[in-house]
Design a protein around this motif. Structure first.
Motif, PDB file in Angstrom:
ATOM      1  N   ASN A   1      -4.875   1.648   4.004  1.00 29.63           N
ATOM      2  CA  ASN A   1      -3.918   2.769   3.938  1.00 29.63           C
ATOM      3  C   ASN A   1      -3.693   3.358   5.332  1.00 29.63           C
ATOM      4  OD1 ASN A   1      -2.314   4.824   2.748  1.00 29.63           O
ATOM      5  ND2 ASN A   1      -4.066   6.210   2.814  1.00 29.63           N
TER       6      ASN A   1
ATOM      7  N   ALA B   1      -9.693  -0.221   1.008  1.00 23.09           N
ATOM      8  CA  ALA B   1      -8.365   0.311   0.669  1.00 23.09           C
ATOM      9  C   ALA B   1      -8.026   1.506   1.551  1.00 23.09           C
ATOM     10  CB  ALA B   1      -8.324   0.709  -0.803  1.00 23.09           C
ATOM     11  N   ASN B   2      -9.015   2.327   1.834  1.00 26.67           N
ATOM     12  CA  ASN B   2      -8.794   3.469   2.727  1.00 26.67           C
ATOM     13  C   ASN B   2      -8.378   3.002   4.112  1.00 26.67           C
ATOM     14  OD1 ASN B   2      -9.009   6.182   1.827  1.00 26.67           O
ATOM     15  ND2 ASN B   2     -11.130   5.739   1.227  1.00 26.67           N
TER      16      ASN B   2
ATOM     17  N   ARG C   1       1.113   3.771  -3.191  1.00 24.68           N
ATOM     18  CA  ARG C   1       0.594   5.125  -2.955  1.00 24.68           C
ATOM     19  C   ARG C   1       1.706   6.177  -3.091  1.00 24.68           C
ATOM     20  NH1 ARG C   1      -2.684   8.505  -3.006  1.00 24.68           N
ATOM     21  NH2 ARG C   1      -3.693   9.657  -1.330  1.00 24.68           N
TER      22      ARG C   1
ATOM     23  N   MET D   1       0.834  -1.207   0.000  1.00 30.68           N
ATOM     24  CA  MET D   1       0.000   0.000   0.000  1.00 30.68           C
ATOM     25  C   MET D   1       0.870   1.259   0.000  1.00 30.68           C
ATOM     26  SD  MET D   1      -2.688   1.832   0.060  1.00 30.68           S
ATOM     27  CE  MET D   1      -4.182   0.865   0.219  1.00 30.68           C
TER      28      MET D   1
ATOM     29  N   SER E   1      -3.791   6.503  -6.865  1.00 36.67           N
ATOM     30  CA  SER E   1      -4.826   6.953  -5.931  1.00 36.67           C
ATOM     31  C   SER E   1      -5.372   5.742  -5.171  1.00 36.67           C
ATOM     32  CB  SER E   1      -5.969   7.613  -6.697  1.00 36.67           C
ATOM     33  OG  SER E   1      -6.621   6.646  -7.498  1.00 36.67           O
ATOM     34  N   ILE E   2      -6.094   6.016  -4.107  1.00 38.19           N
ATOM     35  CA  ILE E   2      -6.699   4.930  -3.330  1.00 38.19           C
ATOM     36  C   ILE E   2      -7.652   4.127  -4.219  1.00 38.19           C
ATOM     37  CG2 ILE E   2      -8.309   4.441  -1.425  1.00 38.19           C
ATOM     38  CD1 ILE E   2      -5.567   5.149  -0.389  1.00 38.19           C
ATOM     39  N   GLN E   3      -8.385   4.814  -5.076  1.00 36.37           N
ATOM     40  CA  GLN E   3      -9.325   4.130  -5.975  1.00 36.37           C
ATOM     41  C   GLN E   3      -8.578   3.169  -6.906  1.00 36.37           C
ATOM     42  OE1 GLN E   3      -9.460   7.317  -5.224  1.00 36.37           O
ATOM     43  NE2 GLN E   3     -11.565   7.774  -4.613  1.00 36.37           N
TER      44      GLN E   3
END
Lengths: 221, 172
Positions: free
Chosen positions: B155, B151-152, B130, B126, B136-138
């Protein structure tokens, strides 16, 4: 305090160290199995026929009435909870939604009976949701999906092109979505007896064949 | 599946995919084998990684470059850890995120970079996707086959763990 800039710089450095450590691994040669080579050839073959892929995609768009969207859906409505123990069905203006209420253990399944000519083409897993595609030489497919890891998952069925009726699979009741037109596939959706797993089968097959497939699902060892 | 079929459409992308396959398959296999200790599982991980790469083929500019190599390594490790997790069904998700991926020698590199490399594989992937690759997170959610909210959370957990490691090492 670790700033974003610090993280970025450190990530670049960490990546370089990671790459350097792979030097020995990069030298090793593995003889891949025939099974692997077959799957990759299929992958590359699809890449080689972009036109066919686009045509196929369009055909799928027309025939695929089940939209398997396993995404986040921030919605909860107690009234919607119906016959299912862990899954609820909710009807909207143009689609049906099957939504999980609780998480459960993952078990793998496969189809032990198939109409003539169909073989497993590939399996795809997405966060606890599994889709198996069985294919015939003429390109017709059976999409079999199941979801047991139910956290924030939904399965949608577009309702504009189907008529819904209840059918019986032994002790379990299932929803059979009969397509209104011949270029749309039929769909069967049901849950396991304990309500923990949602199954769906979508194919250009008659109700009795879909029911027979559903009755012959087995747990993979 | 359908998503995959939509991904590779131009001859350039096809060629790029074949180059990637020829160039990195052995490396990817070795990485997956190191984590899974089993040839068949490792091949499955490599296959799944190539499916993911095909889905994201447009994001790759140069098939043979340090950036692309780093990317395919991360995806291969990620898929291997996914399969490892699948085999450890009795474990909770929180615990399976702790699975360690590739072993990396951290001698002679910066403290914060060293801490990143000491993170469990899932967290390290991650951070690298990133902050090294800039996704991006998406985009990362799509690559890892998880929801954006998952994913958020991943992170956040990765950064929390990194902070804890830095505290343990006396960096902050």
């Amino acid at each position: 305090m670790i700033t974003e800039d610090m993280l970025q710089a450190a990530a670049h450095e960490a990546d370089k160290a990671l790459q350097d450590s792979l030097f020995d691994l990069a030298k090793s040669e593995h003889i891949f199995s025939k099974r692997f080579e077959r799957k990759i050839r299929k992958l590359i073959r699809r890449a080689r026929h972009p036109v066919a892929t686009v045509v196929f995609r369009r055909a799928v768009c027309v025939c695929q009435i089940v939209i398997l969207i396993f995404g986040v859906w921030l919605l909860a409505d107690a009234e919607a909870r119906t016959a299912f123990l862990n899954w609820t069905r909710r009807q909207y203006e143009s689609f049906y939604e099957y939504r999980a209420n609780d998480s459960s253990n993952k078990t793998d399944y496969s189809l032990s009976w198939l109409p003539d000519g169909y073989t497993l083409s590939y399996t795809r897993e997405l966060s606890g949701n599994t889709v198996q595609v069985y294919e015939k030489e003429d390109g017709l497919r059976i999409y079999f999906s199941y979801s047991t890891e139910a956290d924030s998952s939904s399965l949608f069925v577009e309702s504009d092109y189907v008529l819904c009726q209840t059918v019986e699979l032994g002790d379990v009741k299932a929803d059979f979505y009969r397509a209104k037109t011949e270029n749309v596939s039929n769909v069967l959706i049901w849950t396991s007896p304990d309500g923990s797993t949602l199954f769906s089968i979508s194919a250009f097959l008659e109700q009795d064949q879909l029911v027979q497939i559903a009755k012959n699902i087995k747990v993979q060892e | 599946m359908l998503i995959f079929l939509q991904m590779i459409e131009t001859p350039q992308e096809k060629s790029k995919f074949e180059i990637l396959y020829q160039q990195y398959r052995n490396l990817m296999f070795s990485i997956a084998r190191q984590i899974l200790k089993n040839d068949q599982d490792a091949e499955d991980a490599v296959h799944q990684a190539f499916v993911k790469i095909a889905e994201n083929i447009k994001k790759i500019d140069e098939p043979i470059s340090p950036q692309t190599k780093s990317y395919v390594v991360t995806i291969a490790e990620n898929k291997a850890i996914d399969i490892y997790r699948k085999h450890q069904r009795h474990m909770t998700i929180a615990l399976t995120e702790e699975v360690h991926g590739l072993e990396v020698n951290t001698e002679g590199i910066g403290d914060l970079a060293g801490c990143i490399l000491k993170l469990p594989g899932r967290y390290r992937e991650m951070i690298l996707l990133r902050y090294h690759h800039g996704y991006s997170i998406q985009e990362i959610a799509k690559m890892m086959g998880i929801s954006v909210s998952a994913a958020n959370k991943l992170n956040q957990r990765a950064k929390n763990r990194l902070r804890d490691l830095c505290r343990e090492e006396g960096l902050i």
